[in-house]
Design a protein around this motif. Structure first.
Motif, PDB file in Angstrom:
ATOM      1  N   TYR A  38       0.328  -7.667  -5.292  1.00 36.04           N
ATOM      2  CA  TYR A  38      -0.244  -7.482  -3.469  1.00 36.04           C
ATOM      3  C   TYR A  38       0.657  -6.557  -3.003  1.00 36.04           C
ATOM      4  O   TYR A  38      -0.390  -5.637  -1.989  1.00 36.04           O
ATOM      5  CB  TYR A  38      -0.527  -8.929  -3.151  1.00 36.04           C
ATOM      6  N   ARG A  89      -0.325  -2.902  -3.619  1.00 39.88           N
ATOM      7  CA  ARG A  89      -1.669  -2.527  -3.337  1.00 39.88           C
ATOM      8  C   ARG A  89      -1.303  -2.351  -1.887  1.00 39.88           C
ATOM      9  O   ARG A  89      -1.195  -1.034  -1.469  1.00 39.88           O
ATOM     10  CB  ARG A  89      -2.334  -3.422  -3.023  1.00 39.88           C
ATOM     11  N   LEU A  90      -0.168  -2.782  -1.056  1.00 36.42           N
ATOM     12  CA  LEU A  90      -0.103  -2.132  -0.075  1.00 36.42           C
ATOM     13  C   LEU A  90       0.990  -0.938   0.678  1.00 36.42           C
ATOM     14  O   LEU A  90       0.246  -0.360   0.922  1.00 36.42           O
ATOM     15  CB  LEU A  90       0.292  -4.025   1.438  1.00 36.42           C
TER      16      LEU A  90
END
Length: 121
Positions: free
Chosen positions: A107, A110-111
């Motif tokens: 996650y 991805r950021l």
């Protein structure tokens, strides 16, 4: 913020799995920042948000001042918001000091990908 800085005076220590001693650099009810004695690797565990991102930036700057280049292990992060990402990317330390992220959760990768490359000084 009601953070509890463990690096003032006597540093708190806990035994790690590898028979070395972890020094707690910062801890609050959401985030724990530690390092192994003699190491330039900082371990983040928990959650980073606007409530503790300034403290994280301060601790990372102190680690950079001590070691120059540091590695930040983010495997134990369950959550990070934009304020936390800014704390990781905040310029600080001496010119040429660097930091490297390792064990970046999907996650968070991805950021970082969505934010694009950060400028290098």
């Amino acid at each position: 913020m009601t953070g509890n800085r463990a690096n003032t005076g006597n540093a708190a220590t806990t035994p790690s799995a590898a028979n070395s001693v972890d020094t707690v650099l910062y801890a609050d009810r959401h985030l724990r920042v530690s390092c192994t004695a003699g190491s330039s690797s900082v371990v983040l565990t928990g959650e980073v948000d606007v409530s503790n991102s300034a403290a994280l930036a301060s601790v990372l700057n102190q680690a950079r001042d001590s070691h120059g280049e540091i590695e930040i292990d983010t495997a134990g992060l369950r959550f990070i918001d934009l304020a936390g990402l800014r704390a990781l990317a905040a310029p600080g330390g001496r010119p040429g000091d660097r930091m490297r992220l390792r064990n970046v959760p999907p996650y968070m990768a991805r950021l970082l990908e969505m934010l694009g490359p950060t400028p290098c000084p």
